[in-house]
Design an enzyme around this catalytic site. Structure first.
Site, PDB file in Angstrom:
ATOM      1  N   ASP A  13       0.720  -1.288  -0.113  1.00 46.23           N
ATOM      2  CA  ASP A  13       0.024   0.026  -0.008  1.00 46.23           C
ATOM      3  C   ASP A  13       0.655   1.540  -0.102  1.00 46.23           C
ATOM      4  O   ASP A  13       0.705   2.193   1.044  1.00 46.23           O
ATOM      5  CB  ASP A  13      -0.935  -0.208   1.318  1.00 46.23           C
ATOM      6  CG  ASP A  13      -1.969  -1.194   1.114  1.00 46.23           C
ATOM      7  OD1 ASP A  13      -1.987  -1.780   0.119  1.00 46.23           O
ATOM      8  OD2 ASP A  13      -2.527  -1.357   2.180  1.00 46.23           O
ATOM      9  N   LYS A 113      -6.897  -4.776  -3.083  1.00 54.61           N
ATOM     10  CA  LYS A 113      -7.429  -5.473  -2.060  1.00 54.61           C
ATOM     11  C   LYS A 113      -8.663  -4.509  -1.465  1.00 54.61           C
ATOM     12  O   LYS A 113      -8.402  -3.067  -1.410  1.00 54.61           O
ATOM     13  CB  LYS A 113      -6.690  -5.891  -0.996  1.00 54.61           C
ATOM     14  CG  LYS A 113      -5.718  -4.833  -0.375  1.00 54.61           C
ATOM     15  CD  LYS A 113      -4.751  -5.453   0.455  1.00 54.61           C
ATOM     16  CE  LYS A 113      -3.721  -4.545   1.226  1.00 54.61           C
ATOM     17  NZ  LYS A 113      -4.336  -3.734   2.077  1.00 54.61           N
ATOM     18  N   CYS A 158      -1.411  -3.628   7.791  1.00 55.62           N
ATOM     19  CA  CYS A 158      -1.379  -4.195   6.506  1.00 55.62           C
ATOM     20  C   CYS A 158      -0.053  -4.765   6.323  1.00 55.62           C
ATOM     21  O   CYS A 158      -0.005  -6.201   5.725  1.00 55.62           O
ATOM     22  CB  CYS A 158      -1.577  -3.312   5.413  1.00 55.62           C
ATOM     23  SG  CYS A 158      -3.429  -2.836   5.351  1.00 55.62           S
TER      24      CYS A 158
END
Length: 209
Positions: A13, A113, A158
């Site tokens: 990310d 995602k 994450c």
């Protein structure tokens, strides 16, 4: 570190909303981008994940009347942190940080995602219901990968969940701490989510580099 042919760099990310000025900024998040781009050039296998939420996602505090960001609620799959609206599909905040451009060009896979409006998705391997797979494990096995090296944002969410799931799926996992940044939310007994994830790393056999 010197990558092996069976290593994959998993960049988690690296997006505008997780960098200073973004909707869910992680402190100093932009500072790691040049180092990640440099490291990515050394790997034969690179995967980049992208948080990609529809507007009104169930993990957004704004979707729960009276809720405030960083509070929690119970979802059908368990406790869920409620976040500020972030990484909304097609927005500037969801776009990759410009400092990561060289890594994007080198990536074999870009994995989006969090697209299911009813389930959040921290891990690169499975959604927060812990049963819906993203397909990453199969891709890595088919590519001959045995070890995942993880960097990005955020270390205690994450990145951390992805590392733990890498081990759960039979891969070795190494987290490069200097190329990750944590949120560090307070939890019980004076501890933070950073303390918690590192305890979970130790229990699971995740290496911190």
């Amino acid at each position: 570190m010197t990558p092996l042919p069976t290593d994959a760099l998993i960049v988690i990310d690296p997006q505008n909303d997780f960098c200073p000025g973004g909707a869910l900024a992680v402190g100093d998040g932009d500072a790691i981008m040049p180092g990640i781009a440099t490291l990515a050039a050394r790997f034969a296998h690179v995967v980049i994940t992208q948080d990609w939420h529809p507007a009104g996602h169930s993990s957004f505090a704004s979707s729960h009347p009276g809720a405030v960001p960083f509070s929690t609620t119970m979802m059908p799959y368990g406790e869920q942190v409620l976040w500020p609206d972030h990484c909304v599909q097609g927005s500037h905040g969801a776009a990759f940080h410009p400092g990561i451009a060289r890594a994007i060009d080198h990536a074999q896979m870009i994995l989006r995602k969090g697209g299911n409006p009813a389930i959040d998705s921290y891990s690169a391997f499975r959604e927060n219901d812990r049963s819906t797979a993203t397909g990453l494990a199969g891709f890595l096995r088919d590519t001959g990968v045995t070890r995942c090296v993880l960097v990005g944002l955020a270390y205690d969410f994450c990145v951390g969940w992805s590392a733990l799931d890498a081990v759960a799926h039979g891969f070795e996992a190494v987290v490069v701490k200097d190329l990750s940044r944590a949120i560090g939310m307070p939890i019980a007994d004076g501890r933070t989510t950073l303390d918690d994830i590192e305890d979970r790393f130790a229990a699971a056999g995740v290496t911190i580099a």
